[in-house]
Design a protein around this motif. Structure first.
Motif, PDB file in Angstrom:
ATOM      1  N   CYS A   1       7.167  -4.594   2.348  1.00  0.00           N
ATOM      2  CA  CYS A   1       7.760  -3.331   2.792  1.00  0.00           C
ATOM      3  C   CYS A   1       7.563  -2.274   1.717  1.00  0.00           C
ATOM      4  CB  CYS A   1       9.251  -3.510   3.080  1.00  0.00           C
ATOM      5  SG  CYS A   1       9.582  -4.646   4.450  1.00  0.00           S
ATOM      6  N   ALA A   2       7.199  -1.067   2.151  1.00  0.00           N
ATOM      7  CA  ALA A   2       6.868  -0.017   1.186  1.00  0.00           C
ATOM      8  C   ALA A   2       7.442   1.316   1.624  1.00  0.00           C
ATOM      9  CB  ALA A   2       5.350   0.089   1.036  1.00  0.00           C
ATOM     10  N   ARG A   3       8.031   1.989   0.668  1.00  0.00           N
ATOM     11  CA  ARG A   3       8.491   3.365   0.889  1.00  0.00           C
ATOM     12  C   ARG A   3       8.048   4.199  -0.306  1.00  0.00           C
ATOM     13  NH1 ARG A   3      11.793   6.732   3.748  1.00  0.00           N
ATOM     14  NH2 ARG A   3      13.253   8.082   2.634  1.00  0.00           N
ATOM     15  N   ASN A   4       7.065   5.056  -0.082  1.00  0.00           N
ATOM     16  CA  ASN A   4       6.491   5.888  -1.145  1.00  0.00           C
ATOM     17  C   ASN A   4       5.997   5.026  -2.312  1.00  0.00           C
ATOM     18  OD1 ASN A   4       7.024   8.319   0.238  1.00  0.00           O
ATOM     19  ND2 ASN A   4       9.138   8.338  -0.529  1.00  0.00           N
ATOM     20  N   GLU A   5       5.133   4.084  -1.999  1.00  0.00           N
ATOM     21  CA  GLU A   5       4.625   3.126  -2.978  1.00  0.00           C
ATOM     22  C   GLU A   5       3.101   3.218  -3.123  1.00  0.00           C
ATOM     23  OE1 GLU A   5       6.315   1.203  -4.901  1.00  0.00           O
ATOM     24  OE2 GLU A   5       8.199   0.579  -3.961  1.00  0.00           O
ATOM     25  N   VAL A   6       2.538   4.395  -2.958  1.00  0.00           N
ATOM     26  CA  VAL A   6       1.086   4.510  -2.953  1.00  0.00           C
ATOM     27  C   VAL A   6       0.467   4.017  -4.264  1.00  0.00           C
ATOM     28  CG1 VAL A   6       1.087   6.930  -3.748  1.00  0.00           C
ATOM     29  CG2 VAL A   6      -0.866   6.040  -2.445  1.00  0.00           C
TER      30      VAL A   6
ATOM     31  N   SER B   1       7.127   6.904   4.581  1.00  0.00           N
ATOM     32  CA  SER B   1       6.592   7.419   3.309  1.00  0.00           C
ATOM     33  C   SER B   1       5.953   8.785   3.504  1.00  0.00           C
ATOM     34  CB  SER B   1       5.552   6.438   2.756  1.00  0.00           C
ATOM     35  OG  SER B   1       6.115   5.167   2.517  1.00  0.00           O
ATOM     36  N   TRP B   2       5.957   9.584   2.438  1.00  0.00           N
ATOM     37  CA  TRP B   2       5.318  10.897   2.491  1.00  0.00           C
ATOM     38  C   TRP B   2       4.414  11.144   1.272  1.00  0.00           C
ATOM     39  CZ3 TRP B   2      10.619  10.257   1.730  1.00  0.00           C
ATOM     40  CH2 TRP B   2      11.088  10.554   0.458  1.00  0.00           C
ATOM     41  N   ASP B   3       4.107  10.073   0.527  1.00  0.00           N
ATOM     42  CA  ASP B   3       3.359  10.245  -0.719  1.00  0.00           C
ATOM     43  C   ASP B   3       1.878   9.866  -0.606  1.00  0.00           C
ATOM     44  OD1 ASP B   3       3.637   7.525  -0.363  1.00  0.00           O
ATOM     45  OD2 ASP B   3       3.974   7.084  -2.476  1.00  0.00           O
ATOM     46  N   GLY B   4       1.384   9.644   0.603  1.00  0.00           N
ATOM     47  CA  GLY B   4      -0.001   9.223   0.767  1.00  0.00           C
ATOM     48  C   GLY B   4      -0.157   7.751   1.070  1.00  0.00           C
ATOM     49  N   THR B   5       0.968   7.048   1.223  1.00  0.00           N
ATOM     50  CA  THR B   5       0.924   5.614   1.544  1.00  0.00           C
ATOM     51  C   THR B   5       0.184   5.370   2.854  1.00  0.00           C
ATOM     52  OG1 THR B   5       2.965   5.081   0.346  1.00  0.00           O
ATOM     53  CG2 THR B   5       2.341   3.610   2.136  1.00  0.00           C
TER      54      THR B   5
ATOM     55  N   ILE C   1       7.072   2.998  10.413  1.00  0.00           N
ATOM     56  CA  ILE C   1       8.406   3.367  10.872  1.00  0.00           C
ATOM     57  C   ILE C   1       8.549   4.885  10.764  1.00  0.00           C
ATOM     58  CG2 ILE C   1      10.890   3.163  10.446  1.00  0.00           C
ATOM     59  CD1 ILE C   1      10.409   0.383   9.364  1.00  0.00           C
ATOM     60  N   LEU C   2       8.958   5.514  11.841  1.00  0.00           N
ATOM     61  CA  LEU C   2       9.133   6.957  11.886  1.00  0.00           C
ATOM     62  C   LEU C   2      10.601   7.313  11.675  1.00  0.00           C
ATOM     63  CD1 LEU C   2       6.867   7.711  14.979  1.00  0.00           C
ATOM     64  CD2 LEU C   2       6.242   7.876  12.557  1.00  0.00           C
TER      65      LEU C   2
END
Length: 371
Positions: free
Chosen positions: A49-54, A81-85, A104-105
Motif C-alpha cells: 500500500c502506498a500513499r505519496n511514495e513515489v 497519491s498526488w506526488d507522481g505515484t 483509490i479515489l
C-alpha cells in the motif's frame, strides 16, 4: 525490616524479569533457523500500500518485482497519491506484467486509513497466500518470497517475518533499532511459545480466506493502526502460526529520522495495544510493570544502608550478567550485532523513553492518520 522488604521485592522483580529472559526469549536464541525452501509450492500475491511514495517505490519496488519466484503477482494500492505515484506505477506496469495497480479515489464515504487500502489490495489479489510489506521496504535477498511462501503444513494460516531497520550513525537510530529488536524478540519468542500476539506489516503473510472468514478488519476498522498486529492478535494461535527469521526472509526498512516522528509512531502503536486480547495485555503489562519496578526499586535501594546497597548492586549485576548472555546472541541473530556492545546503556535509555511515551500517549488529540 524495611530494608529486607525492599531488597526482597527487588529480588522478586529479578525473578519475574528472568522468567521472560530464560523461559520466553531464550527460545528464540536457541531455535534452529529454517532453511530457504528449494521449491515453490503455491502462487503468491504480494500486497503493497502506498500513499505519496513515489521516491520509495522507485527505489524499492523493483526488488520486490524481481524476486526469484515464478508464480507471483505484486498488488500495489495507490491510495489517493498526488506526488507522481500513479504515473510511476503505470510506467512500471508496462515493464512488469505481474504488477497489478489498485487505485483509490477520494471518497467521503469511508474513513481515510491504511486498513481500507489493505482491504482493497486483498480483494484485488488473485491468490490465496498473501505476503505483506510496505513501500519503503527492501527485501534482504531475491529469495525473500521463497522464504515467506506458504509452508508445507496446510494448517498454517499466518507466517510472521522480521523487519530490521537500516543503520544510521546517531542515538535516535540506535534507540529505534534497539526497540525494534526487543519488539521482535517478544512477538517471535511468544509465537514459538504457542502464544502469538502480533506481527508487523512490513513483513508478514496470511491466507486470503482467513481474512474474509473473519470479516477482515471490521472489528477494529475505527482504530487508526492495527492492520497488522490487531489482525494477528485476533486470529493467530499456536496451531496456525509460524515464524521466519532466516536472513533471506527479512525485509529492511528506513526508520524515522526525527524524534517527533518516532514519538508519533509509538503513540499509534500504543493505541493499538489497548485492543489486544485480555490475556496478552495482562502478560505484556506485567512484563513492562516489573521492568519498571526493577529499576525503580534499585534507585530506591540507593537510599538504604551501605550493606543494602551492596546487595542491590549484586542483584543488578546478576540481572545484567544473565541478560548479557542471552540478548547479544539475539542481537547478532537478528542483524543488530553491533548494538550488543551498547546493550546495558540502550536497555536503560529505551526503558525510560517507553515509560515516558506511555504516559504522554494518554494525552493529546487522537487523530486518524494513514500511517
Amino acid at each position: 525490616m524495611p530494608e529486607i522488604s525492599i531488597l526482597s521485592f527487588f529480588a522478586f522483580c529479578l525473578l519475574i524479569q528472568l522468567y521472560y529472559v530464560l523461559f520466553v526469549h531464550l527460545r528464540l536464541a536457541n531455535v534452529s533457523i529454517e532453511e530457504v525452501p528449494l521449491v515453490e509450492r503455491k502462487p503468491i500475491s504480494v500486497i503493497v500500500c502506498a500513499r505519496n511514495e513515489v521516491a520509495n517505490l522507485t527505489q524499492y519496488l523493483p526488488s520486490i518485482l524481481n524476486q526469484k519466484y515464478h508464480n507471483f503477482e505484486v498488488v500495489v494500492v495507490n491510495d489517493r497519491s498526488w506526488d507522481g505515484t500513479e504515473e510511476l506505477l503505470e510506467q512500471m506496469a508496462k515493464e512488469y506484467a505481474h504488477l497489478k495497480i489498485v487505485k483509490i479515489l477520494d471518497n467521503d464515504k469511508f474513513i481515510a486509513g491504511k486498513k481500507f487500502a489493505v482491504t482493497m489490495g486483498i480483494k484485488a489479489a488473485k491468490h490465496d497466500w498473501l505476503v505483506f510489506t510496505d513501500a519503503d521496504c527492501l527485501p534482504a535477498s531475491e529469495n525473500w518470497l521463497m522464504s515467506m511462501q506458504q509452508p508445507d503444513n496446510e494448517h498454517t494460516e499466518i507466517v510472521l517475518g522480521y523487519s530490521p531497520y537500516l543503520k544510521k550513525r546517531n542515538l535516535l537510530n540506535a534507540l529505534i533499532r534497539f526497540e525494534t529488536f526487543f519488539t521482535a524478540v517478544n512477538y517471535l519468542a511468544y509465537a514459538l511459545k504457542g502464544m502469538p500476539y502480533m506481527g508487523v506489516g512490513r513483513n508478514m503473510a496470511y491466507k486470503k480466506q482467513l481474512f474474509f472468514k473473519n470479516k477482515g478488519f471490521a472489528a477494529h476498522m475505527h482504530i487508526p493502526s492495527g492492520d497488522d498486529d490487531l489482525f494477528v492478535n485476533a486470529h493467530a494461535n499456536k496451531y496456525n502460526t509460524e515464524i521466519r527469521i532466516n536472513k533471506d526472509s527479512q525485509v529492511w526498512s528506513n526508520p524515522n529520522t526525527t524524534w517527533a516522528g518516532y514519538i508519533r509512531q509509538k503513540k499509534r502503536h500504543f493505541g493499538a495495544g489497548k485492543f489486544y486480547k485480555s490475556k496478552h495485555k495482562f502478560i505484556l503489562s506485567w512484563q513492562i510493570a516489573f521492568q519498571f519496578l526493577f529499576y525503580a526499586t534499585f534507585i530506591g535501594s540507593m537510599f538504604l544502608s551501605w550493606e543494602a546497597r551492596y546487595v542491590a548492586f549484586g542483584i543488578l549485576f546478576l540481572s545484567l550478567l544473565v541478560r548479557c548472555f542471552v540478548y547479544p546472541k539475539l542481537l547478532k541473530r537478528l542483524n543488530y550485532g553491533e548494538l550488543r556492545w551498547w546493550f546495558p546503556i540502550l536497555d536503560i535509555l529505551l526503558f525510560l523513553f517507553l515509560t515516558l511515551n506511555a504516559i504522554f500517549a494518554q494525552f493529546g488529540k487522537k487523530k486518524v492518520t494513514w500511517k
